[in-house]
Motif scaffolding. Structure first.
Motif, short mmCIF file in Angstrom:
data_model
loop_
_atom_site.label_atom_id
_atom_site.label_comp_id
_atom_site.label_asym_id
_atom_site.label_seq_id
_atom_site.Cartn_x
_atom_site.Cartn_y
_atom_site.Cartn_z
N UNK A 16 8.17 -70.26 23.96
CA UNK A 16 9.34 -71.10 24.19
C UNK A 16 8.80 -72.51 24.41
N UNK A 73 5.94 -65.17 20.31
CA UNK A 73 6.53 -66.48 20.09
C UNK A 73 6.68 -67.22 21.42
N UNK A 100 8.52 -72.49 12.31
CA UNK A 100 7.80 -71.49 11.54
C UNK A 100 6.50 -72.09 11.00
N UNK A 104 6.89 -66.98 13.43
CA UNK A 104 7.80 -67.78 14.27
C UNK A 104 6.97 -68.29 15.44
N UNK A 159 19.27 -73.64 23.08
CA UNK A 159 18.39 -73.45 21.92
C UNK A 159 18.57 -74.62 20.95
N UNK A 160 17.48 -75.25 20.58
CA UNK A 160 17.52 -76.52 19.84
C UNK A 160 16.93 -76.40 18.43
N UNK A 161 15.83 -75.68 18.26
CA UNK A 161 15.24 -75.50 16.93
C UNK A 161 14.36 -74.27 16.91
N UNK A 162 13.99 -73.84 15.70
CA UNK A 162 12.99 -72.78 15.52
C UNK A 162 11.86 -73.36 14.68
N UNK A 206 10.38 -71.16 19.76
CA UNK A 206 11.79 -71.53 19.82
C UNK A 206 11.86 -72.75 20.72
N UNK A 207 12.40 -73.84 20.20
CA UNK A 207 12.55 -75.05 20.99
C UNK A 207 13.82 -74.99 21.82
N UNK A 208 13.69 -75.18 23.12
CA UNK A 208 14.83 -75.13 24.03
C UNK A 208 14.92 -76.49 24.73
N UNK A 263 15.28 -76.78 11.79
CA UNK A 263 14.11 -75.95 11.50
C UNK A 263 12.86 -76.81 11.42
#
Lengths: 140, 140
Positions: B57, B55, B86, B6, B81-84, B9-11, B131
């Motif tokens: 941000x 991970x 990988x 991961x 939180x907008x996307x993850x 995390x897109x914020x 994603x």
């Protein structure tokens, strides 16, 4: 406080078994914990491990209509990202710091899914992200 | 495919400077990259490091009204939180696998914020989570 490890990303889902199948079959996860109920929180929970000891994905589904997830799933029927959880060395000290900043803490400190004390901070005070603060698990 | 690291995390945030101040002052982040524009994506971006190589941000704000973030921020004015994202070892192979599963991929593969090729998969095909699939950066 000092930013701690991003322990997990909480992902809400209407059906945890369907979500587990998605993470195994589409995303290729190999380590998924057995789901278990947390009646006090109104949720069923399991963890998807990511490689290299990385941040986990916490899958959460509602136990019943009174679950705190019900409103989220009404707005997001497929589920989606629900919260982020950061570790701290001392939960009482962290709570005092957030309180001193005037952040709205949602309810009492309680035992979370990893067996350590946690609390949640209101997304409206956290740039829109529901934020879990959790004491670092012993193995973490 | 096999689940990869991961990466971030897109914020989303309406104002990246305010968000950086929040991550430094409230969350205690110490390593925050300099923000930079990605005009092709319509966003301004920076990364907040979490401890122990965890991970990241990714903070993202819209460059203008035509940004793909505009709709998200209309629904979530504070951001969130907008996307993850990988990691995968081979972007072409991963794209072929998602296509073979009938997942809707949003646009062409392009160069992402870490300088490696990425693509995005529609949240409606991913249990509600937008994603990002990205080729592992050289340093990662």
């Amino acid at each position: 406080m000092n930013l701690g490890r991003l322990n997990h990303v909480g992902v809400a889902t209407p059906d945890i078994d369907t979500a587990i199948a998605f993470w195994r079959d589409t995303m290729g996860a190999t380590i998924v914990s057995e789901p278990f109920d947390m009646p006090a929180q109104g949720v069923r929970v399991c963890f998807v491990d990511t490689p290299n000891g990385g941040t986990q994905i916490e899958l959460i589904s509602p136990l019943d209509e009174s679950s705190p997830l019900t409103g989220f799933l009404e707005r997001n029927p497929l589920g989606g990202q629900h919260h982020m959880a950061f570790e701290v060395p001392n939960i009482e000290a962290a709570r005092a710091e957030f309180e001193a900043e005037g952040k709205r803490i949602l309810g009492p400190t309680r035992i979370g899914a990893h067996g350590t004390p946690v609390f949640f901070v209101h997304p409206k005070d956290m740039n829109g992200t529901l934020t879990e603060i959790m004491e670092t698990p012993a193995h973490g």
